[in-house]
Scaffold this motif. Structure first.
Motif, PDB file in Angstrom:
ATOM      1  N   ARG A   7       0.858  -1.186   0.000  1.00 31.78           N
ATOM      2  CA  ARG A   7       0.000   0.000   0.000  1.00 31.78           C
ATOM      3  C   ARG A   7       0.893   1.234   0.000  1.00 31.78           C
ATOM      4  NH1 ARG A   7      -5.196   1.684   3.649  1.00 31.78           N
ATOM      5  NH2 ARG A   7      -5.294   3.811   2.847  1.00 31.78           N
ATOM      6  N   ASP A   9       1.210   4.792   1.039  1.00 29.35           N
ATOM      7  CA  ASP A   9       0.593   5.804   1.897  1.00 29.35           C
ATOM      8  C   ASP A   9       1.097   7.167   1.493  1.00 29.35           C
ATOM      9  OD1 ASP A   9      -1.176   4.431   3.617  1.00 29.35           O
ATOM     10  OD2 ASP A   9       0.565   3.463   4.531  1.00 29.35           O
ATOM     11  N   ILE A 238      -9.370  -8.159  -1.060  1.00 29.53           N
ATOM     12  CA  ILE A 238     -10.197  -7.012  -0.678  1.00 29.53           C
ATOM     13  C   ILE A 238     -11.600  -7.350  -1.180  1.00 29.53           C
ATOM     14  CG2 ILE A 238     -10.561  -4.514  -0.854  1.00 29.53           C
ATOM     15  CD1 ILE A 238      -7.645  -4.198  -1.702  1.00 29.53           C
ATOM     16  N   GLY A 273      -5.476   2.168  -8.113  1.00 30.79           N
ATOM     17  CA  GLY A 273      -6.246   3.108  -7.285  1.00 30.79           C
ATOM     18  C   GLY A 273      -7.591   2.476  -6.995  1.00 30.79           C
ATOM     19  N   TYR A 276     -13.820   2.877  -3.144  1.00 32.95           N
ATOM     20  CA  TYR A 276     -14.913   2.070  -2.584  1.00 32.95           C
ATOM     21  C   TYR A 276     -16.245   2.765  -2.817  1.00 32.95           C
ATOM     22  CZ  TYR A 276     -11.194  -0.498  -0.255  1.00 32.95           C
ATOM     23  OH  TYR A 276     -10.085  -1.247  -0.006  1.00 32.95           O
ATOM     24  N   PRO A 300      -9.196  11.133   0.671  1.00 32.77           N
ATOM     25  CA  PRO A 300      -9.200  10.014   1.622  1.00 32.77           C
ATOM     26  C   PRO A 300     -10.023   8.813   1.150  1.00 32.77           C
ATOM     27  CG  PRO A 300     -10.448  11.894   2.485  1.00 32.77           C
ATOM     28  CD  PRO A 300      -9.767  12.368   1.239  1.00 32.77           C
ATOM     29  N   ASN A 301     -10.855   9.004   0.110  1.00 32.74           N
ATOM     30  CA  ASN A 301     -11.653   7.887  -0.408  1.00 32.74           C
ATOM     31  C   ASN A 301     -10.908   7.054  -1.451  1.00 32.74           C
ATOM     32  OD1 ASN A 301     -14.142   8.335   1.027  1.00 32.74           O
ATOM     33  ND2 ASN A 301     -14.313  10.216  -0.168  1.00 32.74           N
ATOM     34  N   VAL A 302      -9.646   7.399  -1.703  1.00 36.46           N
ATOM     35  CA  VAL A 302      -8.849   6.625  -2.662  1.00 36.46           C
ATOM     36  C   VAL A 302      -7.733   5.891  -1.913  1.00 36.46           C
ATOM     37  CG1 VAL A 302      -7.374   6.730  -4.718  1.00 36.46           C
ATOM     38  CG2 VAL A 302      -9.270   8.334  -4.474  1.00 36.46           C
ATOM     39  N   GLU A 303      -7.661   4.593  -2.147  1.00 37.65           N
ATOM     40  CA  GLU A 303      -6.514   3.832  -1.623  1.00 37.65           C
ATOM     41  C   GLU A 303      -5.616   3.507  -2.800  1.00 37.65           C
ATOM     42  OE1 GLU A 303      -7.799   0.371   0.513  1.00 37.65           O
ATOM     43  OE2 GLU A 303      -8.605   1.575   2.164  1.00 37.65           O
ATOM     44  N   TYR A 304      -4.325   3.480  -2.534  1.00 37.44           N
ATOM     45  CA  TYR A 304      -3.367   3.367  -3.620  1.00 37.44           C
ATOM     46  C   TYR A 304      -2.433   2.187  -3.348  1.00 37.44           C
ATOM     47  CZ  TYR A 304      -0.914   5.744  -7.430  1.00 37.44           C
ATOM     48  OH  TYR A 304      -0.379   6.091  -8.628  1.00 37.44           O
ATOM     49  N   TYR A 305      -2.325   1.278  -4.321  1.00 37.47           N
ATOM     50  CA  TYR A 305      -1.477   0.093  -4.153  1.00 37.47           C
ATOM     51  C   TYR A 305      -0.567  -0.092  -5.362  1.00 37.47           C
ATOM     52  CZ  TYR A 305      -4.904  -1.170  -0.583  1.00 37.47           C
ATOM     53  OH  TYR A 305      -5.714  -1.161   0.507  1.00 37.47           O
TER      54      TYR A 305
END
Ligand SMILES: [Mg+2]
Length: 345
Positions: A7, A9, A238, A273, A276, A300-305
């Motif tokens: 992930r 951050d 996930i 990206g 949810y 904050p609604n995007v998670e990045y891997y």
């Protein structure tokens, strides 16, 4: 096999003040190639031009004759192949009789490059990893060329004659069409969720010109479709409801949208990206940030891997898009092939 979930951050920068309140600036640009080492100098004897005459502004035929005459002046032989139907570029490249000193040149958009590399890598012979690709931007989507900062055909020609090669990662994409498993190789992006809905709508509104992409996106946001899926990132599950997954090899996609501003094409991984299930209002806000050169990554609604292997499973088949083309449906698997393609840079 389960690898550690990578992930990314992100620490947002200080907000800037604007007319409508404060906002985050887009991320600092990162290099397309992280590895600046020159791979090799490749003297070109002959170029196979794969020309899509229907792409973009339909200037392919004109460009091909300009390119052939300039190549001739540089004492480089050229063979022009015009594509006539979908997947023709893949078919042509899979059957070419290559010799040492040959190169491929894509005259089209991201979809044409995608077909060419699919034909090349599916050969599975010694030429699959050795024949370099020159990229002439001539499509409606030229993400790869834009990210490589190839401005026009003359720039592409200069890079080819100089012969400097770099290696690029390619994603092997396995998906389904009409109940049959298909394989396609991606250099740009794979779309799933809202982005694909928007693209399908946009294709139905070609008469609107480039604004069809914005209108398609807005209509898809208003529809607000949410999809449940099992998403395995390097084996890590996930299990959730998603609006959108942005799966990127390059930074940009679509109509010059900076979808993955931190992506490199040669780090051995693709960027992901994850967005949810959020409200339509939040999606709209996100879309505006995306249009603003990629500042959605601070949302904050995007998670990045980053991943080497990605699997998406859904209860019902859902549409996927590879390098701008709506090709089939889930279940989907992507395996990143590090340094699988040589390009003139
Ligand atoms: Mg990468």
């Amino acid at each position: 096999m389960v690898d550690k979930l990578e992930r990314v951050d992100l620490v947002p920068p200080d907000k800037l003040k604007g007319l409508l309140g404060s906002y985050y600036p887009p991320p600092e640009p990162v290099p397309h190639f992280i590895n600046q080492k020159l791979e090799e100098i490749y003297p070109v004897n002959r170029v196979h031009l794969i020309v899509n005459p229907f792409a973009g502004q339909k200037k392919g035929k004109h460009l091909a004759s300009l390119l052939a005459s300039d190549l001739d002046q540089s004492r480089i032989k050229s063979v022009i192949h015009f594509t006539e139907y979908v997947n023709h570029a893949e078919e042509l490249v899979s059957k070419l009789e290559f010799v040492e000193g040959d190169a491929l040149m894509s005259v089209g958009g991201d979809g044409t490059i995608s077909e060419i590399i699919t034909g090349l890598l599916k050969r599975n012979d010694s030429f699959s990893n050795s024949i370099p690709l020159s990229i002439v931007p001539a499509g409606s989507g030229n993400s790869q060329a834009n990210d490589m900062q190839i401005t026009d055909y003359l720039d592409a020609l200069q890079r080819l004659t100089t012969g400097k090669l770099r290696k690029m990662d390619i994603g092997k994409v396995t998906f389904f069409k009409d109940g049959k498993e298909q394989v396609r190789y991606t250099h740009n992006l794979v779309g799933w969720g809202l982005g694909v809905d928007a693209n399908i709508l946009a294709e139905k509104m070609r008469f609107l010109g480039p604004m069809r992409y914005d209108i398609g996106s807005l209509m898809s946001i208003i529809r607000g479709k949410v999809r449940k899926a099992k998403c395995y990132v390097d084996g890590n599950l996930i299990d959730s409801s998603f609006i959108l997954l942005l799966i990127q090899n390059t930074k940009t996609g679509g109509d010059r949208l900076t979808l993955a501003p931190m992506a490199h094409v040669d780090d051995g991984k693709m960027d992901l990206g994850v967005i949810y299930h959020i409200s339509r209002f939040q999606v709209l806000k996100l879309f505006n940030q995306l249009k603003a050169s990629g500042s959605h990554v601070w949302n904050p609604n995007v998670e990045y891997y980053r991943f080497k292997n990605l699997i998406i499973e859904t209860d019902d088949p859902t549409a996927i898009n590879v390098d701008g083309e709506n090709l089939g449906t889930t279940p989907l698997e992507i395996n990143v092939l590090p340094s699988a393609l040589k390009v003139f840079h």
